[in-house]
Structure formats: C-alpha cells, structure tokens
Design a protein around this motif. Structure first.
Motif, mmCIF file in Angstrom:
data_model
loop_
_atom_site.group_PDB
_atom_site.id
_atom_site.type_symbol
_atom_site.label_atom_id
_atom_site.label_comp_id
_atom_site.label_asym_id
_atom_site.label_seq_id
_atom_site.Cartn_x
_atom_site.Cartn_y
_atom_site.Cartn_z
ATOM 1 N N ARG A 11 3.953 56.888 13.898
ATOM 2 C CA ARG A 11 4.846 57.989 14.267
ATOM 3 C C ARG A 11 4.520 58.490 15.681
ATOM 4 O O ARG A 11 5.419 58.828 16.455
ATOM 5 C CB ARG A 11 4.735 59.128 13.251
ATOM 6 N N ALA A 12 3.251 58.526 16.020
ATOM 7 C CA ALA A 12 2.873 58.931 17.373
ATOM 8 C C ALA A 12 3.390 57.918 18.391
ATOM 9 O O ALA A 12 3.877 58.280 19.463
ATOM 10 C CB ALA A 12 1.358 59.058 17.470
ATOM 11 N N LYS A 13 3.291 56.633 18.049
ATOM 12 C CA LYS A 13 3.796 55.589 18.933
ATOM 13 C C LYS A 13 5.295 55.707 19.092
ATOM 14 O O LYS A 13 5.858 55.502 20.184
ATOM 15 C CB LYS A 13 3.445 54.217 18.353
ATOM 16 N N ALA A 14 5.980 56.070 18.027
ATOM 17 C CA ALA A 14 7.429 56.189 18.061
ATOM 18 C C ALA A 14 7.887 57.354 18.920
ATOM 19 O O ALA A 14 9.040 57.417 19.332
ATOM 20 C CB ALA A 14 7.981 56.348 16.639
ATOM 21 N N ALA A 15 6.994 58.286 19.182
ATOM 22 C CA ALA A 15 7.346 59.441 20.004
ATOM 23 C C ALA A 15 7.276 59.128 21.500
ATOM 24 O O ALA A 15 7.704 59.918 22.333
ATOM 25 C CB ALA A 15 6.419 60.610 19.686
ATOM 26 N N TRP A 260 19.524 48.046 31.134
ATOM 27 C CA TRP A 260 19.920 49.342 30.601
ATOM 28 C C TRP A 260 19.984 49.240 29.078
ATOM 29 O O TRP A 260 20.580 48.311 28.531
ATOM 30 C CB TRP A 260 21.281 49.756 31.144
ATOM 31 N N LEU A 261 19.377 50.222 28.400
ATOM 32 C CA LEU A 261 19.229 50.154 26.951
ATOM 33 C C LEU A 261 19.720 51.427 26.276
ATOM 34 O O LEU A 261 19.641 52.514 26.847
ATOM 35 C CB LEU A 261 17.758 49.937 26.580
ATOM 36 N N THR A 262 20.191 51.267 25.055
ATOM 37 C CA THR A 262 20.393 52.412 24.173
ATOM 38 C C THR A 262 19.038 52.785 23.575
ATOM 39 O O THR A 262 18.053 52.054 23.720
ATOM 40 C CB THR A 262 21.367 52.074 23.045
ATOM 41 N N ALA A 263 18.999 53.892 22.860
ATOM 42 C CA ALA A 263 17.748 54.283 22.199
ATOM 43 C C ALA A 263 17.286 53.199 21.233
ATOM 44 O O ALA A 263 16.086 52.907 21.124
ATOM 45 C CB ALA A 263 17.934 55.608 21.471
ATOM 46 N N ALA A 264 18.239 52.562 20.540
ATOM 47 C CA ALA A 264 17.883 51.533 19.567
ATOM 48 C C ALA A 264 17.301 50.284 20.226
ATOM 49 O O ALA A 264 16.653 49.476 19.560
ATOM 50 C CB ALA A 264 19.101 51.150 18.738
ATOM 51 N N GLY A 265 17.511 50.120 21.531
ATOM 52 C CA GLY A 265 16.990 48.961 22.235
ATOM 53 C C GLY A 265 15.599 49.146 22.793
ATOM 54 O O GLY A 265 14.998 48.186 23.282
ATOM 55 N N THR A 266 15.058 50.357 22.729
ATOM 56 C CA THR A 266 13.722 50.614 23.253
ATOM 57 C C THR A 266 12.669 50.313 22.184
ATOM 58 O O THR A 266 12.956 50.355 20.981
ATOM 59 C CB THR A 266 13.583 52.082 23.681
ATOM 60 N N PRO A 267 11.440 50.020 22.593
ATOM 61 C CA PRO A 267 10.391 49.755 21.594
ATOM 62 C C PRO A 267 10.194 50.917 20.632
ATOM 63 O O PRO A 267 10.051 50.720 19.424
ATOM 64 C CB PRO A 267 9.145 49.523 22.465
ATOM 65 N N GLU A 268 10.211 52.158 21.174
ATOM 66 C CA GLU A 268 9.998 53.293 20.281
ATOM 67 C C GLU A 268 11.194 53.528 19.363
ATOM 68 O O GLU A 268 11.058 53.966 18.222
ATOM 69 C CB GLU A 268 9.666 54.566 21.075
ATOM 70 N N GLY A 269 12.414 53.199 19.868
ATOM 71 C CA GLY A 269 13.592 53.324 19.027
ATOM 72 C C GLY A 269 13.548 52.361 17.856
ATOM 73 O O GLY A 269 13.894 52.723 16.717
ATOM 74 N N ASP A 276 12.375 54.673 9.288
ATOM 75 C CA ASP A 276 13.524 55.355 8.689
ATOM 76 C C ASP A 276 13.805 56.687 9.387
ATOM 77 O O ASP A 276 14.180 57.677 8.761
ATOM 78 C CB ASP A 276 13.303 55.573 7.189
ATOM 79 N N LEU A 277 13.614 56.677 10.720
ATOM 80 C CA LEU A 277 13.937 57.831 11.549
ATOM 81 C C LEU A 277 15.085 57.470 12.478
ATOM 82 O O LEU A 277 15.286 56.298 12.795
ATOM 83 C CB LEU A 277 12.715 58.244 12.395
ATOM 84 N N PRO A 278 15.868 58.442 12.937
ATOM 85 C CA PRO A 278 16.930 58.134 13.901
ATOM 86 C C PRO A 278 16.341 57.537 15.173
ATOM 87 O O PRO A 278 15.308 57.990 15.679
ATOM 88 C CB PRO A 278 17.573 59.502 14.166
ATOM 89 N N ALA A 279 17.003 56.497 15.711
ATOM 90 C CA ALA A 279 16.501 55.848 16.926
ATOM 91 C C ALA A 279 16.556 56.784 18.120
ATOM 92 O O ALA A 279 15.700 56.736 19.009
ATOM 93 C CB ALA A 279 17.295 54.581 17.213
#
Length: 432
Positions: A11-15, A260-269, A276-279
């Motif tokens: 979760r910390a990495k995802a932030a 250029w990336l959407t949030a879902a395209g980033t490593p944390e996304g 199971d968190l929003p990207a």
C-alpha cells in the motif's frame, strides 16, 4: 515479513506518484492540432469519418531531422525504416524517396519492399522460413539477411549454395539472454563461434552485426550494449574485424513527447488495482520524458566512436520506426450516440489500432467540431461489442454531441500495422 506487513508495504508503494504531465506541455500539444482543425475537417468533405489521416510532410520532416542528427556526428551512417511500425505502403514509399532503406521482418514485408522498388533492404526477425529465405536470396542484389540463430545459418548456407548465389549477411546479437527477449538473436558470448561456423558456407558473406533495444526513452540501454560489444570486438582477431562492413544498432527511439500514461498505466496504478483500490482519477495524466533525437545522436555517436570505431572501420546503420511515423497519422472519428452527459459512442472502435491501448496510454481526444482548450471528463468509447473499446476518459471541447468530429492525434506507430477486422470494418486511409 508477515502478510499484514507485506500488505502495508504494498500500500505504501502504491502511494508513490509517477511524474505528472505538465499542463503547459499538454496544452501546447492540443493547441498545435486545434490550430489546424480546418485542414483536417476539410478532408472529411470528400472522405467521411472514420478515417486514418496520413500527413506526408510530417514523415519527410522526420526523415530529414534524423538524417541530419546522425550524419553530422558519424563518418558513415545509413538509415532503414522499420516497416513493422507502420506497414502502409505510402509510408515506406516516402521514406525510400528520402534516401532510407527498409527494414523488414517477414516475407510479406519483403515482398512489399521489393514491390516499392526499395534498393537497400535488411531482412531481420526470428523464424524465417525457407520460402522467405529463398525470396531474399533471389534478390541478393538488394537484400541483406540478418541471421537470427545458428539454425538459420545452417538453413541459409546450403540454400544459397543450391541457388548458386552469394548473399551478404549479418547476425543479430541478443541484448538480453534471459526472459522473452532471448527470442531474438544469439548471445554476444557466442559471436566468435558463429563467425567460425559461417566460414563453412562460402556463399554467405558475413559482413555485419546487428542488435536492437526497444522502448528507448534514453540512449542508456543502447550505450550499455555498445560497450559490451566493443569489448568483444577488441578481443577478436584482426582478420575477423576487417570483414565487418556494418554494425546495425537498431531502432526503438521513443518520440520526443515521451510516454503519456493514464493512472492505470503507471506502476503504482497497476499495484493499486491489484490491491482492489482505484487506479486514480481520469483527469490525472502522467509523463515519462524522452530524449530528443539530437540527444540520442550525440550520446550514441560518442559511444560508437569510443567503443566500436576504434576496433572496426565500418558503416553504422539505424532502424528507426516509431520515431519516424508516430506523429504522421491521426484518427478522425464521429460521435454516433450520447448515452449520458459523460458517455458517448463513436462510429469506430479500437480494432482500428489493434489493441486496448487507451486504458493505459493517454492521448488527448480533441473535439474538432466544438474546439476548446478545456478538458472535460467523459467516457469516449467505440462501437465494438466489448467494454474494453476505449478511446479516452476525457475530451478537449466546449461540449460533445452526436455528429461531432473527434481526433485522436499521433497514432502512426504500431496502430495501423496492428489493426484487425474485428466486428466493424476498418476506416479508409487518406493521405495529405
């Protein structure tokens, strides 16, 4: 580490937040195309949407810029357009007229190149069939075969002897002998053995080496391999080095705008979705910067002079694809249905680009009919019978209504070549 600690660490990495796309950079990009909207809309008077729109002038400008960047820094250099990046014959034809050769990776692409009158062709790629090799050997005056394996060498040698034809060849070197990239070429450590094996086939003239690193946002991966190759060449006998006429350093140069990336395209996304968190929000755009081609040329030329040309006097070859054609093709669509204030359906689907690109890659959707520099949230979806048919989650415009013409700019690389006849027909190609 117990499972609770692992989850907390993830979760910390995802932030972690990837670098965001600067608003001024995005607006400058959008403004460039909106300023030309009348030109694009004029094309639709004779050719209704959806269409692929090719801009020949962009291709010519890219060719000139790349040649100038490298020719100013290297004593002898040659350029080969990677046909797989955009296999429309017009694109390859423009590049031939700009003094480029063609890099093909199948018999089908080789037939296209020969049909276009290309006089300088390199034929690369794994798993070449005997029929493909026979076609290449039958055009030995125009084709150099970049062999991919010892097995290919063993097939090509007897074939060239049977056809009583001498053909110039190179060998591809693997830049990563582990994972899926081991599919390509031979390990660098096996180069001396390959050279010795090639000597058994008098109809094969082993004249060069090739390697390729992909998705290069900077020249660092290429420079790392150039250093390795230089060390191996320096240790080889002078007679072997003397027979090397070219070293092909491949392509993979990323367009200057970067990725250029959407949030879902980033490593944390991606990690957030796994948890199971929003990207992330649809209004967040991310940017992985890329080196301008002049920066590639400067850094690569310095490495080549230091590590390669000190051991081998040869021509340096490049195989640009994406960098050349990315900005030269756009998609023009029309809105068919508005199902909600934030949901529209267009008249073409992502079968036109061949993959679900825009779930992770970000490209602005421009409403040419109602232009504005304001970006608004909206699910802009295609008309295919699949929920993954996504053009974007926002658009630039004052509003969006049925009949509006939308533009997805800079879709020239690895989109047209990957198109597929899935559910809906493909758009026609219009060239300006």
């Amino acid at each position: 580490m117990n499972s609770s600690d692992l989850i907390d660490a993830l979760r910390a990495k995802a932030a972690v937040v990837s670098p965001q796309l600067a608003p001024d950079r995005l607006l400058a990009f959008v403004r460039h195309y909106l300023d030309r909207r009348d030109n694009y809309l004029a094309v639709l008077k004779d050719h209704p949407a959806p269409i692929y729109l090719q801009e020949s002038e962009v291709l010519r400008n890219r060719a000139v810029r790349m040649k100038r960047a490298f020719e100013d820094r290297l004593p002898e250099v040659a350029f080969y357009f990677a046909v797989k990046s955009n296999n429309h014959p017009h694109v390859a034809g423009v590049m031939i007229r700009q003094g480029f050769g063609l890099d093909v990776s199948s018999g089908q692409e080789l037939e296209t190149a020969l049909g276009l009158g290309a006089a300088d062709i390199v034929f690369s790629g794994p798993g070449k069939t005997l029929e493909e090799l026979r076609l290449a050997v039958s055009h030995a005056d125009r084709v150099v075969i970049l062999m991919d394996s010892f097995g290919e060498l063993a097939r090509l040698g007897p074939l060239a002897a049977d056809m009583d034809t001498t053909i110039r060849c190179g060998v591809r070197l693997s830049v990563n002998p582990t994972g899926l990239w081991r599919k390509f070429g031979i390990p660098l450590t096996e180069l001396p053995a390959f050279v010795a094996a090639a000597c058994r086939y008098p109809r094969l003239r082993l004249a060069g080496l090739q390697f390729h690193t992909s998705w290069n946002l900077s020249p660092a991966p290429q420079i790392a391999f150039i250093r390795e190759l230089g060390a191996v060449l320096a240790a080889m006998p002078a007679a072997v080095r003397k027979q090397i006429e070219f070293i092909d350093i491949g392509g993979g140069y990323w367009p200057e705008q970067g990725e250029w990336l959407t949030a879902a395209g980033t490593p944390e996304g991606k990690l957030r979705e796994t948890l199971d968190l929003p990207a992330g929000g649809c209004d967040a755009h991310y940017h992985l910067p890329s080196t301008p081609i002049e920066g590639f040329a400067e850094a690569l030329s310095a490495a080549i002079r230091t590590h390669l040309l000190t051991s081998v006097a040869c021509r340096i070859c490049l195989e640009p694809g994406r960098w050349i054609c990315n900005d030269a093709v756009h998609l023009l669509l029309s809105v068919v249905d508005k199902k909600a204030p934030d949901l529209v359906i267009t008249d073409a689907g992502t079968n036109t680009i061949g993959w679900e690109r825009f779930e992770t890659d970000y490209f602005p959707v421009l409403n040419l009919t109602r232009p504005s520099l304001e970006e608004k949230p909206c699910h802009v979806l295609g008309s295919l019978c699949t929920p993954h048919d996504v053009w974007g989650y926002t658009y630039f415009g004052s509003d969006i209504l049925p009949g509006d013409i939308l533009m997805i700019p800079t879709q020239g690389a690895y989109t047209y070549s990957l198109r597929q006849t899935f559910i809906k027909p493909l758009p026609c190609v219009i060239t300006i």
